[in-house]
Design a protein around this motif. Structure first.
Motif, PDB file in Angstrom:
ATOM      1  N   ALA B 285     -19.246   1.401  -4.318  1.00 11.58           N
ATOM      2  CA  ALA B 285     -18.364   2.572  -4.186  1.00 11.58           C
ATOM      3  C   ALA B 285     -17.366   2.599  -5.326  1.00 11.58           C
ATOM      4  N   ILE B 286     -16.849   1.424  -5.706  1.00  8.29           N
ATOM      5  CA  ILE B 286     -15.914   1.350  -6.831  1.00  8.29           C
ATOM      6  C   ILE B 286     -16.609   1.811  -8.106  1.00  8.29           C
ATOM      7  N   THR B 287     -17.844   1.320  -8.298  1.00  9.84           N
ATOM      8  CA  THR B 287     -18.587   1.681  -9.500  1.00  9.84           C
ATOM      9  C   THR B 287     -18.887   3.175  -9.541  1.00  9.84           C
ATOM     10  N   LEU B 288     -19.255   3.727  -8.382  1.00  5.86           N
ATOM     11  CA  LEU B 288     -19.696   5.120  -8.363  1.00  5.86           C
ATOM     12  C   LEU B 288     -18.526   6.083  -8.484  1.00  5.86           C
ATOM     13  N   PHE B 289     -17.468   5.837  -7.705  1.00  7.69           N
ATOM     14  CA  PHE B 289     -16.441   6.864  -7.572  1.00  7.69           C
ATOM     15  C   PHE B 289     -15.075   6.450  -8.123  1.00  7.69           C
ATOM     16  N   LEU B 290     -14.797   5.172  -8.150  1.00  5.97           N
ATOM     17  CA  LEU B 290     -13.438   4.745  -8.512  1.00  5.97           C
ATOM     18  C   LEU B 290     -13.377   4.141  -9.909  1.00  5.97           C
ATOM     19  N   GLY B 291     -14.277   4.552 -10.768  1.00  5.70           N
ATOM     20  CA  GLY B 291     -14.160   4.159 -12.170  1.00  5.70           C
ATOM     21  C   GLY B 291     -14.443   2.703 -12.459  1.00  5.70           C
ATOM     22  N   GLY B 292     -15.125   2.005 -11.572  1.00  5.14           N
ATOM     23  CA  GLY B 292     -15.500   0.623 -11.856  1.00  5.14           C
ATOM     24  C   GLY B 292     -14.298  -0.228 -12.197  1.00  5.14           C
ATOM     25  N   TRP B 293     -14.391  -0.887 -13.362  1.00  7.21           N
ATOM     26  CA  TRP B 293     -13.317  -1.800 -13.740  1.00  7.21           C
ATOM     27  C   TRP B 293     -12.229  -1.123 -14.570  1.00  7.21           C
ATOM     28  N   HIS B 294     -12.234   0.209 -14.665  1.00  3.88           N
ATOM     29  CA  HIS B 294     -11.201   0.877 -15.459  1.00  3.88           C
ATOM     30  C   HIS B 294      -9.853   0.858 -14.763  1.00  3.88           C
ATOM     31  N   ALA B 295      -8.798   0.785 -15.552  1.00  4.17           N
ATOM     32  CA  ALA B 295      -7.446   0.770 -14.999  1.00  4.17           C
ATOM     33  C   ALA B 295      -7.089   2.158 -14.477  1.00  4.17           C
ATOM     34  N   PRO B 296      -6.297   2.228 -13.408  1.00  2.00           N
ATOM     35  CA  PRO B 296      -5.981   3.545 -12.836  1.00  2.00           C
ATOM     36  C   PRO B 296      -5.013   4.361 -13.684  1.00  2.00           C
ATOM     37  N   LEU B 297      -4.169   3.703 -14.472  1.00  2.00           N
ATOM     38  CA  LEU B 297      -3.211   4.444 -15.283  1.00  2.00           C
ATOM     39  C   LEU B 297      -3.275   3.935 -16.723  1.00  2.00           C
ATOM     40  N   PRO B 298      -3.050   4.827 -17.693  1.00  4.40           N
ATOM     41  CA  PRO B 298      -3.258   4.436 -19.096  1.00  4.40           C
ATOM     42  C   PRO B 298      -2.425   3.235 -19.512  1.00  4.40           C
ATOM     43  N   PHE B 299      -1.162   3.123 -19.031  1.00  4.84           N
ATOM     44  CA  PHE B 299      -0.316   2.034 -19.523  1.00  4.84           C
ATOM     45  C   PHE B 299      -0.633   0.698 -18.849  1.00  4.84           C
ATOM     46  N   LEU B 300      -1.610   0.698 -17.914  1.00  4.44           N
ATOM     47  CA  LEU B 300      -1.980  -0.555 -17.259  1.00  4.44           C
ATOM     48  C   LEU B 300      -3.232  -1.173 -17.862  1.00  4.44           C
ATOM     49  N   GLU B 301      -3.655  -0.628 -18.996  1.00  3.34           N
ATOM     50  CA  GLU B 301      -4.927  -1.075 -19.547  1.00  3.34           C
ATOM     51  C   GLU B 301      -4.888  -2.494 -20.080  1.00  3.34           C
ATOM     52  N   TRP B 302      -3.703  -3.045 -20.301  1.00  3.73           N
ATOM     53  CA  TRP B 302      -3.625  -4.403 -20.853  1.00  3.73           C
ATOM     54  C   TRP B 302      -4.069  -5.453 -19.836  1.00  3.73           C
ATOM     55  N   ILE B 303      -4.074  -5.087 -18.540  1.00  5.41           N
ATOM     56  CA  ILE B 303      -4.545  -6.040 -17.524  1.00  5.41           C
ATOM     57  C   ILE B 303      -6.060  -6.140 -17.637  1.00  5.41           C
ATOM     58  N   PRO B 304      -6.623  -7.374 -17.599  1.00  6.24           N
ATOM     59  CA  PRO B 304      -8.076  -7.521 -17.799  1.00  6.24           C
ATOM     60  C   PRO B 304      -8.887  -6.680 -16.819  1.00  6.24           C
ATOM     61  N   SER B 305     -10.047  -6.230 -17.304  1.00  3.23           N
ATOM     62  CA  SER B 305     -10.830  -5.281 -16.523  1.00  3.23           C
ATOM     63  C   SER B 305     -11.307  -5.879 -15.210  1.00  3.23           C
ATOM     64  N   TRP B 306     -11.706  -7.179 -15.239  1.00  2.00           N
ATOM     65  CA  TRP B 306     -12.231  -7.770 -13.998  1.00  2.00           C
ATOM     66  C   TRP B 306     -11.156  -7.862 -12.937  1.00  2.00           C
ATOM     67  N   CYS B 307      -9.879  -7.963 -13.366  1.00  2.00           N
ATOM     68  CA  CYS B 307      -8.790  -7.936 -12.391  1.00  2.00           C
ATOM     69  C   CYS B 307      -8.814  -6.632 -11.615  1.00  2.00           C
ATOM     70  N   TRP B 308      -9.047  -5.535 -12.360  1.00  2.00           N
ATOM     71  CA  TRP B 308      -9.018  -4.240 -11.693  1.00  2.00           C
ATOM     72  C   TRP B 308     -10.131  -4.113 -10.677  1.00  2.00           C
ATOM     73  N   PHE B 309     -11.296  -4.643 -11.035  1.00  2.00           N
ATOM     74  CA  PHE B 309     -12.406  -4.572 -10.071  1.00  2.00           C
ATOM     75  C   PHE B 309     -12.017  -5.270  -8.774  1.00  2.00           C
ATOM     76  N   PHE B 310     -11.436  -6.483  -8.920  1.00  2.00           N
ATOM     77  CA  PHE B 310     -11.136  -7.237  -7.697  1.00  2.00           C
ATOM     78  C   PHE B 310      -9.946  -6.650  -6.952  1.00  2.00           C
ATOM     79  N   VAL B 311      -9.012  -6.063  -7.675  1.00  2.00           N
ATOM     80  CA  VAL B 311      -7.905  -5.388  -6.992  1.00  2.00           C
ATOM     81  C   VAL B 311      -8.448  -4.246  -6.140  1.00  2.00           C
ATOM     82  N   LYS B 312      -9.358  -3.473  -6.730  1.00  2.00           N
ATOM     83  CA  LYS B 312      -9.942  -2.364  -5.971  1.00  2.00           C
ATOM     84  C   LYS B 312     -10.737  -2.883  -4.785  1.00  2.00           C
ATOM     85  N   LEU B 313     -11.470  -3.982  -5.007  1.00  2.65           N
ATOM     86  CA  LEU B 313     -12.263  -4.552  -3.923  1.00  2.65           C
ATOM     87  C   LEU B 313     -11.353  -5.009  -2.788  1.00  2.65           C
TER      88      LEU B 313
END
Lengths: 209, 401, 182
Positions: B285-313
């Motif tokens: 569901a994250i991959t399909l609809f919630l942008g996978g490992w992309h950060a939700p806001l532009p200024f948060l992009e410095w956080i590693p991508s895999w962090c975002w995946f697990f945060v969403k999970l």
């Protein structure tokens, strides 16, 4: 109908979630071994034997009449009557149980033994921490383990115990009064007999009156 | 490449720490062994991270449900009870493994194994971070659903081989439910396939890169994506037998359903399979609809991508626990009605809407049209469903208030 | 590749033999699943990703479940020996040999057999999709229509006896399995 109920429910559970961290009153459970909720007065577990006074064995109310043993539906009570007798609280000579065992692993807590006991000798206990590593011997309670003081019973059921104590006191007083009266009557009879002995020939006219 | 260079490049791009480390380790092996080592290094993290997450989830779930019900939850093993999963695991391992005498021994033994393997396989196509996917299959989404389909068979094996009426009933319920909800699940995922034009999971994530103003370019922020996301989420809940769709387990009626005759570690394997399935479908569901490992806001992009995946999970896990604490269990006929009379038509309409979205000019009009169609369909279907069944506030004949 | 082929072929054939030789019908169905999965793996080995996954999705996910359900719902799972038309084993073996011989001879004489090794075409899912939506769109639509008709027919047959009384139960798992073909 459109899913607003789900949202409403989720708000409610979220409120519970957050609330349980804030207010202690919300928590419906207590942390058991450290904290305990006092049992309700009508709570009951397994039977115990009431004794009066300080010596559990001497003060047992049970007279080994074995009514409870016969009435017990799962037959978990075992009683052996004593050979000798000893005086009960009113001084009457009674049997006492030489053995009184209750297997609480069989007992179904029906309270029939309590209902049928004419001597208020067996009552229901509220003790619930009976777990034991010996599943046979540890759950077969003998006379010593069953005996608990009347004060303990009074703490559990103040009103009932009070009523029983009162009626027992009355019985005892009546019995004592009777003993006293008997003694007095005896004394009187003895005195009369003495008097009679003293003047036997002159007595007959009194008898007729 | 030596270790200094590795540290240097990791410091330059902390996002790629795992990718670079893996390349470094693989490079240390002789040429012939490299493919094998590479495969192993892709599998090992999956086999360790997600079961670890399962352990974490069990304690989170028990704590969360406890709090929702105004209880404390487990708090004895370790500080705040966080070592509870360890205790549970040891307990499961040392428990006696009871197999019913009448059971079909071989099938009974195979079922818990068969239920876990396909679930773990489905992680192969989930992009956990930038350049972090075990195998980038051309038909990744299809692979995910194909291996997921075999869990039904495992459920049947467990239910049938136990020779227990509750097991069989639970298995029947579970299979009926899984098949019914697999259709909305796949159909709601199809909208994303239409938008991306590919079945590959990595290209789906790539298609959702970038921002529209401050809003991320995720599909959940389109009308069809939002509807598809909700439908997918509902179907995923049912697919993984989670409350309120947990009638296959139905503790109050059929004890535990298809795994009632399992004990010890086999029972734990069923739980593991169930939770891993939940994570996998959440990851999808994250991959399909919630942008996978992309950060939700532009200024948060410095956080590693895999962090975002697990945060969403983790957000998904919390949501599922929350739902479980809130909703009562559905009845079998309600469940089937919901799947066939509400979810299925709505997913079909959603596919049409996704098509309309594709061919209309970008702008407010496209938004308004698509949202209006979906809202109308939603209201009509919901109203129709309740009207057809004659649902009304319940009248109590005997109880007053 | 050779080793992978041998393993997959062994598993597939073993499954197929088990389907024929096992006594219990549900065991046979489960062995059939092994064969289906083995075929899927074989497709994968031939780098036909799409077909392999569809094979798994349709056969393991749907057809196997359908078979198993049909077994459970229609009859007792055990079957008495000697139920076939031919009681003689000799006749059975003879017919099997005859059929096998026919196929082998047809294969040996066909022109395809002596063709030299050709390289496998690399087909992406995208290409398959485009072909399906352009060149083969009519057959696809016809198959879709046919399956829809079959589904509706199944629903009608299922509803016939109970009529309106039990409308809520009309959605049955087998329709789901049917749907997946489309």
């Amino acid at each position: 109908m459109l899913g607003e109920g789900i949202l409403k429910g989720m708000v409610e559970t979220a409120r519970n979630f957050a609330g349980s961290y804030v207010s202690k009153d919300r928590l419906t459970t207590v942390e058991y071994p450290e904290e305990r909720i006092a049992p309700k007065e009508n709570a009951r577990q397994f039977p115990f034997l009431v004794f009066d006074g300080n010596d559990p064995m001497a003060g047992l109310r049970c007279v080994a009449c074995q009514i409870c043993e016969k009435e017990c539906p799962p037959k978990c009570i075992y009683i052996e009557k004593s050979k000798d007798k000893k005086p009960d609280f009113v001084g009457k000579m009674q049997f006492y149980p030489a053995t009184f065992d209750i297997d609480v692993s069989v007992c179904m807590s029906c309270q029939i033994c309590v209902e049928v006991c004419p001597f208020d000798a067996i009552k229901m206990d509220q003790e619930y921490e009976l777990s034991n590593d010996d599943r046979f011997g540890g759950l077969l309670l003998n006379k010593t383990r069953l005996a608990k003081s009347n004060e303990y019973y009074g703490k559990m059921h103040p009103q009932e115990a009070g009523a029983i104590d009162e009626s027992r006191l009355k019985t005892k007083e009546a019995a004592e009064a009777k003993v006293k009266a008997d003694a007095e009557a005896k004394v009187k009879a003895a005195a009369e007999a003495k008097a009679k002995e003293a003047q036997p020939p002159t007595a007959p006219p009194n008898k007729g009156a | 490449m030596d270790i200094g260079q590795l540290i240097n490049s990791i410091l330059n791009d902390p996002d790629q720490v795992f990718v670079l480390t893996k390349a470094f380790v693989v490079g240390k092996f002789p040429e012939g062994a490299q493919p094998l080592v590479s495969i192993l290094l892709s599998i090992l993290p999956i086999l360790s991270v997600f079961p670890g997450l399962f352990a974490l989830t069990t304690i989170l779930e028990r704590k969360g449900l406890g709090r929702i019900q105004n209880r404390m939850g487990p708090n004895r093993v370790g500080p705040f009870g966080i070592l509870q999963p360890v205790a549970d695991g040891i307990k499961a391992l040392i428990k006696e493994d009871v197999v019913p005498r009448a059971a079909d021994k071989v099938v009974h033994f195979l079922a818990p194994v068969v239920i876990v393997i396909p679930v773990i396989m489905s992680y192969a196509v989930l992009p956990v971070g930038r350049n972090m996917v075990a195998i980038d299959l051309d038909a990744g989404l299809l692979f995910f659903f194909a291996v997921g389909a075999s869990t039904e068979l495992a459920v049947f094996m467990a239910g049938w081989s136990s020779r227990n009426k509750y097991s069989l009933l639970g298995a029947m319920r579970a299979i009926g439910q899984m098949i019914s909800y697999e259709i909305p699940l796949i159909l709601s995922a199809i909208t994303v396939v239409m938008a991306v034009g590919s079945l590959s999971t990595t290209s789906m994530v790539d298609a959702q890169a970038g921002y529209y103003g401050w809003l991320p370019n995720w599909y959940v922020f389109t009308p069809w994506g939002f509807a598809g996301f909700l439908l997918f989420l509902t179907a995923a809940t049912a697919e993984s037998n989670r409350s309120p769709f947990d009638i296959p387990e139905g503790e109050s009626e059929i004890i535990a359903g298809y795994f009632v005759e399992y004990s010890g570690f086999k029972f734990a394997l069923f739980f593991l399979g169930e939770y891993l399935g939940l994570f996998a479908v959440s990851g999808l569901a994250i991959t399909l609809f919630l942008g996978g490992w992309h950060a939700p806001l532009p200024f948060l992009e410095w956080i590693p991508s895999w962090c975002w995946f697990f945060v969403k999970l983790m957000c998904f896990i919390v949501l599922f626990i929350w739902l479980r604490g809130t909703l009562p269990r559905l009845r079998q006929d309600q469940l089937m009605n919901f799947a066939w009379k509400f979810m299925l038509p709505l997913t079909l309409i959603n596919i049409v809407v996704a098509g309309i979205w594709r061919f209309l000019e970008p702008g407010m009009l496209r938004w308004a049209v698509c949202a209006a169609i979906l809202a109308a369909a939603y209201v009509l279907l919901a109203r129709g469903l309740t009207a057809a069944r004659g649902v009304a506030p319940r009248e109590y004949r005997y109880a007053e208030n | 590749m050779e080793l992978a082929f041998v393993i997959i072929a062994t598993v597939t054939l073993g499954g197929a033999v088990a389907v024929m030789s096992l006594r219990h019908l549900v065991h046979c169905a489960l062995a059939l699943v092994v064969t289906f999965a083995g075929l899927g793996a074989m497709y994968l080995l031939l780098s036909a990703e799409f077909v392999a996954f569809v094979q798994l999705l349709v056969y393991v996910g749907a057809v196997a479940i359908l078979i198993v359900f049909a077994l459970l719902l229609t009859r007792s799972a055990t079957v008495e020996p000697h139920q076939g038309l031919l009681h003689s084993k000799v006749a059975g073996v003879g017919i099997a040999l005859l059929a096998f011989g026919t196929i082998i001879s047809a294969l040996l004489t066909s022109s395809r057999f002596d063709r030299t090794q050709i390289t496998a075409p690399s087909l992406t899912v995208r290409q398959i999709g485009e072909e399906l939506m352009t060149r083969y769109v009519l057959p696809l639509e016809v198959i879709g229509l046919l399956l829809t008709a079959a589904t509706i027919g199944a629903v009608v047959i299922a509803m016939d006896e109970r009529k309106v009384a039990d409308r809520s139960k009309s959605a049955e798992p087998e329709h789901a399995a049917e749907d997946k073909h489309g």
